[in-house]
Write an enzyme that holds these catalytic residues in place. Structure first.
Site, PDB file in Angstrom:
ATOM      1  N   GLU A  48      -4.678   3.876  16.995  1.00 53.03           N
ATOM      2  CA  GLU A  48      -4.360   4.462  15.880  1.00 53.03           C
ATOM      3  C   GLU A  48      -3.467   5.489  17.179  1.00 53.03           C
ATOM      4  O   GLU A  48      -3.113   5.501  17.799  1.00 53.03           O
ATOM      5  CB  GLU A  48      -4.766   5.861  15.571  1.00 53.03           C
ATOM      6  CG  GLU A  48      -4.955   6.786  15.051  1.00 53.03           C
ATOM      7  CD  GLU A  48      -3.614   6.610  13.848  1.00 53.03           C
ATOM      8  OE1 GLU A  48      -3.925   5.835  13.118  1.00 53.03           O
ATOM      9  OE2 GLU A  48      -2.895   6.877  13.549  1.00 53.03           O
ATOM     10  N   ARG A 122      -8.663  13.964   0.460  1.00 53.42           N
ATOM     11  CA  ARG A 122      -9.056  12.717   1.696  1.00 53.42           C
ATOM     12  C   ARG A 122      -9.585  13.084   3.018  1.00 53.42           C
ATOM     13  O   ARG A 122     -10.013  11.826   3.528  1.00 53.42           O
ATOM     14  CB  ARG A 122      -7.553  12.063   1.302  1.00 53.42           C
ATOM     15  CG  ARG A 122      -7.099  11.333   0.139  1.00 53.42           C
ATOM     16  CD  ARG A 122      -5.193  11.344   0.120  1.00 53.42           C
ATOM     17  NE  ARG A 122      -5.085   9.585   1.575  1.00 53.42           N
ATOM     18  CZ  ARG A 122      -5.671   9.360   1.134  1.00 53.42           C
ATOM     19  NH1 ARG A 122      -5.315   8.078  -0.224  1.00 53.42           N
ATOM     20  NH2 ARG A 122      -4.728   8.783   1.625  1.00 53.42           N
ATOM     21  N   TYR A 227      -7.986  16.795 -11.241  1.00 49.86           N
ATOM     22  CA  TYR A 227      -9.104  16.332 -10.871  1.00 49.86           C
ATOM     23  C   TYR A 227     -10.153  17.418  -9.567  1.00 49.86           C
ATOM     24  O   TYR A 227      -9.099  17.807  -9.047  1.00 49.86           O
ATOM     25  CB  TYR A 227      -9.363  14.683 -10.909  1.00 49.86           C
ATOM     26  CG  TYR A 227      -8.864  14.408  -9.529  1.00 49.86           C
ATOM     27  CD1 TYR A 227      -7.114  13.185  -9.620  1.00 49.86           C
ATOM     28  CD2 TYR A 227      -8.962  13.950  -8.461  1.00 49.86           C
ATOM     29  CE1 TYR A 227      -6.773  13.242  -8.548  1.00 49.86           C
ATOM     30  CE2 TYR A 227      -8.734  13.525  -7.339  1.00 49.86           C
ATOM     31  CZ  TYR A 227      -7.326  13.016  -7.443  1.00 49.86           C
ATOM     32  OH  TYR A 227      -6.097  12.229  -6.769  1.00 49.86           O
ATOM     33  N   ASP A 305      -3.512  -1.451   2.924  1.00 56.68           N
ATOM     34  CA  ASP A 305      -2.248  -1.158   2.852  1.00 56.68           C
ATOM     35  C   ASP A 305      -1.365  -2.362   3.486  1.00 56.68           C
ATOM     36  O   ASP A 305      -0.531  -2.690   2.543  1.00 56.68           O
ATOM     37  CB  ASP A 305      -1.244   0.362   2.577  1.00 56.68           C
ATOM     38  CG  ASP A 305      -1.520   1.023   1.402  1.00 56.68           C
ATOM     39  OD1 ASP A 305      -2.812   0.534   0.505  1.00 56.68           O
ATOM     40  OD2 ASP A 305      -1.730   1.972   1.562  1.00 56.68           O
TER      41      ASP A 305
HETATM   42  C1  LIG Z   1      -1.492  10.178  -3.531  1.00 59.14           C
HETATM   43  C2  LIG Z   1      -1.737   9.341  -3.743  1.00 59.14           C
HETATM   44  C3  LIG Z   1      -2.910   9.339  -4.860  1.00 59.14           C
HETATM   45  C4  LIG Z   1      -4.040   7.751  -4.361  1.00 59.14           C
HETATM   46  N1  LIG Z   1      -5.035   8.335  -4.640  1.00 59.14           N
HETATM   47  C5  LIG Z   1      -5.864   7.113  -4.437  1.00 59.14           C
HETATM   48  C6  LIG Z   1      -7.515   7.233  -5.319  1.00 59.14           C
HETATM   49  O1  LIG Z   1      -7.475   7.713  -5.812  1.00 59.14           O
HETATM   50  N2  LIG Z   1      -7.959   6.130  -5.025  1.00 59.14           N
HETATM   51  C7  LIG Z   1      -7.445   5.372  -4.019  1.00 59.14           C
HETATM   52  O2  LIG Z   1      -8.741   4.384  -3.334  1.00 59.14           O
HETATM   53  N3  LIG Z   1      -6.616   4.886  -3.667  1.00 59.14           N
HETATM   54  C8  LIG Z   1      -5.432   6.177  -3.798  1.00 59.14           C
HETATM   55  N4  LIG Z   1      -4.480   5.772  -3.067  1.00 59.14           N
HETATM   56  C9  LIG Z   1      -3.932   5.722  -2.352  1.00 59.14           C
HETATM   57  C10 LIG Z   1      -5.232   4.983  -0.986  1.00 59.14           C
HETATM   58  O3  LIG Z   1      -4.872   6.395  -0.724  1.00 59.14           O
HETATM   59  C11 LIG Z   1      -4.252   3.966   0.154  1.00 59.14           C
HETATM   60  O4  LIG Z   1      -4.088   2.936  -0.570  1.00 59.14           O
HETATM   61  C12 LIG Z   1      -5.109   4.168   1.598  1.00 59.14           C
HETATM   62  O5  LIG Z   1      -5.398   5.045   1.732  1.00 59.14           O
HETATM   63  C13 LIG Z   1      -4.814   2.760   2.764  1.00 59.14           C
HETATM   64  O6  LIG Z   1      -5.771   2.746   3.688  1.00 59.14           O
HETATM   65  P1  LIG Z   1      -5.368   2.230   5.165  1.00 59.14           P
HETATM   66  O7  LIG Z   1      -6.107   2.317   5.670  1.00 59.14           O
HETATM   67  O8  LIG Z   1      -5.136   1.171   4.536  1.00 59.14           O
HETATM   68  O9  LIG Z   1      -3.547   2.662   5.239  1.00 59.14           O
HETATM   69  P2  LIG Z   1      -3.492   3.864   5.807  1.00 59.14           P
HETATM   70  O10 LIG Z   1      -4.208   4.869   5.295  1.00 59.14           O
HETATM   71  O11 LIG Z   1      -1.493   4.206   5.232  1.00 59.14           O
HETATM   72  O12 LIG Z   1      -4.052   4.048   7.534  1.00 59.14           O
HETATM   73  C14 LIG Z   1      -2.880   3.366   7.805  1.00 59.14           C
HETATM   74  C15 LIG Z   1      -3.383   3.990   9.893  1.00 59.14           C
HETATM   75  O13 LIG Z   1      -2.495   3.397  10.301  1.00 59.14           O
HETATM   76  C16 LIG Z   1      -2.109   4.153  11.405  1.00 59.14           C
HETATM   77  N5  LIG Z   1      -0.257   3.145  11.865  1.00 59.14           N
HETATM   78  C17 LIG Z   1      -0.188   3.059  11.528  1.00 59.14           C
HETATM   79  N6  LIG Z   1       1.522   2.197  11.838  1.00 59.14           N
HETATM   80  C18 LIG Z   1       0.520   1.604  12.922  1.00 59.14           C
HETATM   81  C19 LIG Z   1       1.087   1.130  14.801  1.00 59.14           C
HETATM   82  N7  LIG Z   1       1.507   0.032  14.394  1.00 59.14           N
HETATM   83  N8  LIG Z   1      -0.349   1.052  15.707  1.00 59.14           N
HETATM   84  C20 LIG Z   1      -1.272   1.843  15.530  1.00 59.14           C
HETATM   85  N9  LIG Z   1      -2.134   2.604  14.634  1.00 59.14           N
HETATM   86  C21 LIG Z   1      -0.510   2.745  13.600  1.00 59.14           C
HETATM   87  C22 LIG Z   1      -0.852   5.313  10.537  1.00 59.14           C
HETATM   88  O14 LIG Z   1      -0.939   6.337  10.934  1.00 59.14           O
HETATM   89  C23 LIG Z   1      -2.408   5.547   9.738  1.00 59.14           C
HETATM   90  O15 LIG Z   1      -3.424   6.150  10.831  1.00 59.14           O
HETATM   91  C24 LIG Z   1      -3.801   7.584  -3.251  1.00 59.14           C
HETATM   92  C25 LIG Z   1      -1.944   7.006  -2.055  1.00 59.14           C
HETATM   93  C26 LIG Z   1      -1.536   8.461  -2.457  1.00 59.14           C
HETATM   94  C27 LIG Z   1      -0.812   8.621  -1.276  1.00 59.14           C
END
Ligand SMILES: Cc1cc2nc3c(=O)[nH]c(=O)nc-3n(C[C@H](O)[C@H](O)[C@H](O)COP(=O)(O)OP(=O)(O)OC[C@H]3O[C@@H](n4cnc5c(N)ncnc54)[C@H](O)[C@@H]3O)c2cc1C
Length: 431
Positions: A48, A122, A227, A305
């Site tokens: 991370e 979250r 919510y 994502d």
């Molecule tokens: C306001 C809001 C409301 C939402 N509501 C919902 C909901 O109700 N339900 C739902 O399912 N989803 C919701 N989402 C979407 C959801 O939060 C995201 O799709 C989800 O958090 C994605 O998770 P992830 O682990 O793929 O990516 P992220 O949470 O973006 O995590 C990526 C991680 O990688 C790290 N990182 C980045 N680049 C590097 C690198 N080069 N080297 C090492 N580490 C790195 C970052 O620091 C981070 O910790 C919402 C999003 C937002 C903003």
């Protein structure tokens, strides 16, 4: 791999358990994958870039498609303590607060979808997932800058000049993923035409709201979602409203309480209290990306994502990341030995996930399942709330019913049956 009590029964004896798996990114997706891989006996490391483990943001919905997997990972009791199971969703008119429709949820949805629909902070969910991964398996302050994949493995290069090796690399590094960039090339964010103002307020500051309910205040182009989170002591608010292009593809830009007041002026006076009670306001410029045609090579893949950034109209970004994490762990645990086994496992993972996440990604642009008609023009600038207010159980069952673990097990059974039939046919023809 799971029992009806929701407990993982993985034995960690799959053929892939010797694999060393590197995950970049300790977000909700990366941590789910890490927890699931660790429970299945694989040698997992999470890298991370942040100096400490933390989660940005406010509340989120976890649908039954996510909660059934989280409970199998062992998070049922923690979710029961910190999350809320809303009894109903009330859709109200934005201008005067009059009730338009009420969708009962609670026990009815839990029975129908075989798992609860929850709202949770979250940060709480992130802490729960982190508790499932031994601390020595997570390395913070490690920003991946590039990697090299060879037939023998993957070499990871970090911003601090250090390197590490793995058999498999999983890019869970979010919407600006380094791994996605290397794997799929550079692509541009697609702006939806909307931004979201969001934050958390104490439930006591909104005494007219019932903390066992979710609310959607719907106007022609603006809508306000409220919510409960943190056991009902707080409300998360999300105000989605049209905004000109130009903002970053960011979740965390600062907003102003004045922005909230301006958007809510002329709305139901009860919402005025929200503008007064809101402390820190964040502005989220709503972008997604076009679905990728593929996201794996022989030893590298994507999840969450990094693979499929989506708009929040189905509340599914993190839910899909959770599904990805569990699916990937199953496929890698069951991988056949050797490089070909790893490549086949990643193909199986992508084959299970990409068609589904593509549908959810495109459906999230409109708040309904994509059809040929509504995906042809992509609905990028469709600011109408007509579809998004349609939140009955039938309209979302195609997402909430999905049990990615059962699907993979069923496919295994179907393949085994085919194999047995083929063997039987071979025996018959030989006879
Ligand atoms: C306001 C809001 C409301 C939402 N509501 C919902 C909901 O109700 N339900 C739902 O399912 N989803 C919701 N989402 C979407 C959801 O939060 C995201 O799709 C989800 O958090 C994605 O998770 P992830 O682990 O793929 O990516 P992220 O949470 O973006 O995590 C990526 C991680 O990688 C790290 N990182 C980045 N680049 C590097 C690198 N080069 N080297 C090492 N580490 C790195 C970052 O620091 C981070 O910790 C919402 C999003 C937002 C903003």
């Amino acid at each position: 791999m799971s029992t009806s009590t929701g407990t993982s029964t993985s034995t960690g004896t799959g053929t892939g358990t010797g694999l060393r798996v590197a995950i970049t990114g300790a977000g909700l997706g990366g941590l789910t994958a890490a927890a699931s891989l660790h429970q299945r006996g694989l040698d997992v490391r999470v890298y991370e870039r942040a100096a400490t483990l933390r989660e940005q943001g406010v509340g989120m919905h976890v649908g039954p498609n996510g909660t059934r997997l989280l409970r199998r990972l062992g998070l049922g009791p923690a979710l029961d303590r910190a999350a809320v199971r809303p009894e109903a969703l009330e859709v109200r008119a934005l201008h005067d607060g009059s009730l338009l429709t009420r969708q009962e949820m609670g026990a009815g949805w839990q029975e129908r979808f075989r798992a609860p629909y929850l709202t949770v902070h979250r940060g709480d969910l992130h802490r729960m997932l982190a508790s499932l991964v031994p601390p020595e398996r997570v390395r913070t302050g490690k920003e991946l800058v590039r990697y090299e994949e060879t037939v023998y493995g993957v070499v990871l290069h970090f911003a601090d000049g250090s390197r590490d090796h793995a058999d498999v690399l999983v890019g869970a590094d979010g919407v600006h993923s380094v791994v996605r960039g290397a794997l799929a090339g550079r692509d541009e964010p697609v702006y939806s035409g909307n931004s979201a103002l969001r934050g958390v307020v104490d439930a006591a500051d909104l005494p007219h709201l019932d903390p066992s309910l979710m609310y959607m205040y719907a106007g022609p182009t603006t809508r306000v979602l409220l919510y409960p989170v943190s056991g009902g002591t707080q409300f998360t608010y999300v105000v989605v409203t049209p905004a000109p292009p130009g903002a970053d593809e960011s979740w965390t830009s600062a907003g102003e309480p004045a922005d909230l007041e301006a958007v809510l002026a002329g709305c139901d006076p009860a919402l005025g209290r929200l503008a007064h009670a809101a402390g820190e306001v964040r502005r989220w410029s709503l972008h997604d990306r076009e679905p990728l045609p593929n996201w794996s090579t022989a030893r590298t893949t994507l999840l969450g994502d990094a693979a499929h950034p989506m708009l929040p109209h189905h509340g599914q970004g993190a839910n899909q990341a959770i599904e990805d994490g569990v699916a990937l762990a199953i496929c890698l645990e069951e991988a056949a030995p050797g490089a070909d086994g790893i490549a086949a496992a990643l193909r199986r993972y992508e084959g299970t996930r990409r068609p589904h996440t593509t549908t959810v990604q495109l459906g999230s642009r409109t708040g309904r399942p994509p059809t040929k008609e509504n995906t042809m023009n992509n609905n990028r600038n469709n600011n109408s709330n007509n579809n998004r207010n349609n939140v009955n159980a039938d309209s979302v069952s195609w997402i909430l019913d999905n049990d990615v673990e059962a699907n993979l097990n069923n496919n295994n059974n179907a393949n085994n049956n085919n194999l047995n039939n083929n063997n039987r046919n071979n025996v018959n023809s030989a006879a």
